[in-house]
Scaffold this active site. Structure first.
Site, mmCIF file in Angstrom:
data_model
loop_
_atom_site.group_PDB
_atom_site.id
_atom_site.type_symbol
_atom_site.label_atom_id
_atom_site.label_comp_id
_atom_site.label_asym_id
_atom_site.label_seq_id
_atom_site.Cartn_x
_atom_site.Cartn_y
_atom_site.Cartn_z
ATOM 1 N N CYS A 45 47.454 30.638 39.805
ATOM 2 C CA CYS A 45 47.149 31.690 38.829
ATOM 3 C C CYS A 45 47.782 31.395 37.474
ATOM 4 C CB CYS A 45 47.645 33.024 39.353
ATOM 5 S SG CYS A 45 49.388 32.970 39.798
ATOM 6 N N LYS A 59 48.010 41.237 55.341
ATOM 7 C CA LYS A 59 46.591 40.885 55.442
ATOM 8 C C LYS A 59 46.430 39.572 54.664
ATOM 9 C CE LYS A 59 42.276 40.762 54.416
ATOM 10 N NZ LYS A 59 42.004 39.338 54.186
ATOM 11 N N GLU A 64 49.179 41.611 41.231
ATOM 12 C CA GLU A 64 49.273 40.312 40.549
ATOM 13 C C GLU A 64 47.859 39.748 40.559
ATOM 14 O OE1 GLU A 64 51.926 39.487 39.134
ATOM 15 O OE2 GLU A 64 53.556 40.447 40.214
ATOM 16 N N GLU A 75 37.932 33.054 34.272
ATOM 17 C CA GLU A 75 38.816 32.299 35.162
ATOM 18 C C GLU A 75 37.979 31.433 36.098
ATOM 19 O OE1 GLU A 75 40.957 34.393 38.351
ATOM 20 O OE2 GLU A 75 42.742 33.246 37.845
HETATM 21 P P1 NAD Z 1 40.455 37.817 46.272
HETATM 22 O O1 NAD Z 1 40.728 38.973 45.395
HETATM 23 O O2 NAD Z 1 39.039 37.454 46.531
HETATM 24 O O3 NAD Z 1 41.103 38.036 47.718
HETATM 25 C C1 NAD Z 1 42.470 38.311 47.862
HETATM 26 C C2 NAD Z 1 42.705 39.113 49.124
HETATM 27 O O4 NAD Z 1 42.088 40.399 48.985
HETATM 28 C C3 NAD Z 1 42.093 38.492 50.376
HETATM 29 O O5 NAD Z 1 42.984 38.681 51.455
HETATM 30 C C4 NAD Z 1 40.823 39.303 50.576
HETATM 31 O O6 NAD Z 1 40.360 39.347 51.906
HETATM 32 C C5 NAD Z 1 41.267 40.672 50.105
HETATM 33 N N1 NAD Z 1 40.179 41.557 49.679
HETATM 34 C C6 NAD Z 1 38.943 41.240 49.223
HETATM 35 N N2 NAD Z 1 38.256 42.352 48.912
HETATM 36 C C7 NAD Z 1 39.062 43.402 49.181
HETATM 37 C C8 NAD Z 1 38.931 44.818 49.044
HETATM 38 N N3 NAD Z 1 37.823 45.379 48.592
HETATM 39 N N4 NAD Z 1 39.995 45.587 49.383
HETATM 40 C C9 NAD Z 1 41.144 45.040 49.827
HETATM 41 N N5 NAD Z 1 41.320 43.711 49.980
HETATM 42 C C10 NAD Z 1 40.300 42.898 49.657
HETATM 43 O O7 NAD Z 1 41.242 36.600 45.637
HETATM 44 P P2 NAD Z 1 41.227 35.086 46.112
HETATM 45 O O8 NAD Z 1 39.907 34.470 45.772
HETATM 46 O O9 NAD Z 1 41.724 35.008 47.496
HETATM 47 O O10 NAD Z 1 42.377 34.459 45.182
HETATM 48 C C11 NAD Z 1 42.172 33.947 43.898
HETATM 49 C C12 NAD Z 1 42.603 34.954 42.844
HETATM 50 O O11 NAD Z 1 43.975 35.289 43.021
HETATM 51 C C13 NAD Z 1 42.510 34.407 41.429
HETATM 52 O O12 NAD Z 1 41.940 35.369 40.593
HETATM 53 C C14 NAD Z 1 43.969 34.169 41.035
HETATM 54 O O13 NAD Z 1 44.236 34.199 39.656
HETATM 55 C C15 NAD Z 1 44.633 35.291 41.751
HETATM 56 N N6 NAD Z 1 46.065 35.030 41.919
HETATM 57 C C16 NAD Z 1 46.949 35.714 41.127
HETATM 58 C C17 NAD Z 1 48.317 35.470 41.233
HETATM 59 C C18 NAD Z 1 49.318 36.210 40.382
HETATM 60 O O14 NAD Z 1 50.509 36.121 40.664
HETATM 61 N N7 NAD Z 1 48.896 36.910 39.356
HETATM 62 C C19 NAD Z 1 48.776 34.522 42.164
HETATM 63 C C20 NAD Z 1 47.841 33.839 42.940
HETATM 64 C C21 NAD Z 1 46.478 34.102 42.819
#
Ligand code: NAD
Length: 484
Positions: A289, A181, A255, A388
């Site tokens: 991240c 996804k 993550e 963040e």
């Molecule tokens: P997000 O959590 O908004 O979305 C991530 C994914 O989750 C998307 O595909 C989204 O459609 C899906 N999603 C949203 N709500 C959901 C739900 N209720 N149930 C299941 N899936 C759902 O994150 P984002 O804005 O896409 O990415 C940025 C974030 O990702 C930042 O917080 C960043 O720090 C984090 N990040 C962490 C790492 C790591 O390795 N720790 C790496 C990259 C990004």
């Protein structure tokens, strides 16, 4: 303003080896964040599409894939890496169109490393063993490894192909089938990846993909027949997934977000510090991240650091992702741009001073560009120091003692990574061990070896990925006891 050899694509789901639209025909627009032009449409999947994809993945587990000899599976996984590199130019352009990141960065980091994830796990899977114990002359115990089953891979938008492959490669290496996804904001490279997997010889149903928003991810997380969810994204989304997955007690790998500190002692090599801090602050528009967004500098080096850091930051060119001289491209979406800009207003209200930036970049009629921003004068309670922002925005704070800075470094719910700068080896060992983070880099940043544990503690994640850690997540062990 942009000229690309590659045409943007419309994105549809990939289920049981075929591209399909949603049953109800629902789709949404994919927008280029650098130009605000519509790149194409993306099928919006719901429960029905998730069901079909999970069903195909379940069926494929029992088919050819489940019985494939190790070497053959490894060769297919390696071939995926080869095909990614064969289509590198196209994938890099699609990644930059989708994310707004500079094309040179897509090439160097996103696509090369995506291929490397498959190469690494294709090799690694042929070396993985289990454990065995002889219990006197009573019994022999040995563990056998098997796949977890159907795994859901839910990903964010900042490193779309790289992060998807970081999960898909070990999932396949360990013999699972998957439903991907991708982020709704950056759907294009995952769509191509599905085709690449098929071309590499992955049997139908082993790799599936459903596009959509949070609801699609939620349908996957709560699905009765999904055995594990590997998720990268925001901490609050992790909480929602954990709740949705609880009734079916899925295995979870998270993550999540970070607010990572860079700690710079006066005895560090300032040339190295400046060069690396520019990257750890602003690479990928600060949308990594692992970016070090809280910078702490020992007071005796503070003025010189600020002067040199600001000078280099002002040299960064914000602009068209397809211009090879661009250092900082566009933020990924209007929504995210609004969030980052709102933090600039918060910084002002909190009494911060902008040493650079502090506003949208000038000279753009369209697109979501923000100037690289250094904020000083904020206390440790300021929201810009604690929350963040995930954009090209860093805070810099001076410190006097090790004890004082350690307290500030650890005073956060996050615990993903840290970067420590000192030429004193005793301090490096003493201090690095006390930082509450899953990864600490000493005199460097984002230097990776795929065998090492990757992940965060506290609210930055659950579990670790990389080498044996990925394999453990994507496998189940059965212990067998043979009575002698
Ligand atoms: P997000 O959590 O908004 O979305 C991530 C994914 O989750 C998307 O595909 C989204 O459609 C899906 N999603 C949203 N709500 C959901 C739900 N209720 N149930 C299941 N899936 C759902 O994150 P984002 O804005 O896409 O990415 C940025 C974030 O990702 C930042 O917080 C960043 O720090 C984090 N990040 C962490 C790492 C790591 O390795 N720790 C790496 C990259 C990004």
């Amino acid at each position: 303003m942009q000229t690309t050899k590659t045409k943007a694509i419309d994105c549809t789901h990939f289920i049981d080896g075929a591209y399909v639209q949603s049953n109800n025909g629902k789709a949404f627009e994919n927008v280029n964040p650098a130009t605000e032009e519509v790149l194409g449409t993306v099928a919006e999947g719901g429960k029905e599409e998730v069901d079909k994809a999970v069903c195909a993945a379940r069926k494929a587990l029992k088919g050819e894939w489940g019985n494939m000899p190790l070497k053959k599976r490894s060769n297919i996984i390696r071939k995926i890496g080869d095909l990614i590199l064969e289509r590198k130019e196209e994938l890099a352009e699609l990644e930059s169109l989708d994310t707004g990141k500079p094309l040179w960065l897509s090439n160097k980091v996103d696509i090369d490393r995506a291929a490397n994830n498959f190469y690494f796990f294709a090799d690694y899977m042929t070396t993985v063993g289990t454990e065995a114990y002889q219990q006197d002359d009573i019994a022999i115990h040995y563990a056998v490894r098997r796949p977890v089953g159907v795994v859901g891979l839910i990903n964010p938008w900042n490193l779309p192909l790289f992060l998807m492959t970081w999960k898909l490669a070990p999932a396949l290496a360990a013999g699972n089938t998957a439903v991907m996804k991708p982020s709704e904001v950056t759907p294009m490279t995952a769509t191509v990846l599905a085709e690449i997997c098929k071309e590499a010889g992955v049997p139908d149903g082993v790799v599936n993909m459903v596009h959509g928003f949070g609801e699609t991810g939620a349908a996957l997380s709560s699905h009765e027949d999904v055995d594990a969810i590997a998720f990268t994204g925001e901490t609050v989304t992790g909480t929602a997934i954990m709740k949705a997955a609880a009734p079916t007690l899925k295995k979870l790998s998270f993550e999540l977000g970070g607010k990572n500190p860079n700690i710079i002692f006066a005895d560090a090599d300032l040339d190295d510090v400046i060069e690396t801090t520019i990257k750890s602050s602003f690479i990928n528009q600060g949308e990594v991240c692992l970016c070090g967004s809280r910078i702490y500098v020992e007071r005796s080096a503070y003025d010189e650091f600020l002067e040199r850091f600001a000078e280099k930051t002002k040299e960064l060119k914000v602009g068209d992702p397809f211009d090879p001289n661009t250092n900082v491209g566009a933020l990924v979406s209007e929504e995210h741009y609004n969030k980052v800009v709102s933090y600039l207003d918060i910084a002002k209200e909190e009494g911060g001073t902008f040493l650079t930036g502090g506003k949208p970049a000038e000279g753009f009629d369209k697109g979501f560009f923000v100037e690289p921003t250094i904020i000083t004068g904020l206390g440790s309670d300021a929201r810009c120091v604690r929350e963040e922002i995930f954009g090209p925005v860093v805070t810099v704070v001076p410190f006097d003692t090790e004890e004082e800075v350690l307290e500030q470094v650890n005073d956060t719910h996050y615990g993903l990574s840290a970067s420590l700068w000192t030429s004193d080896i005793k301090r490096a060992t003493r201090f690095s061990g006390q930082i509450e983070a899953g990864m600490v880099w000493v005199n460097t940043w984002f230097l990776r070896d795929l065998r090492t544990p990757f992940g965060g503690m506290k609210r930055s994640g659950i579990g670790r990925e990389g080498g044996a850690h990925s394999f453990d997540f994507y496998s189940e062990l059965t212990n067998i006891t043979l009575k002698m």
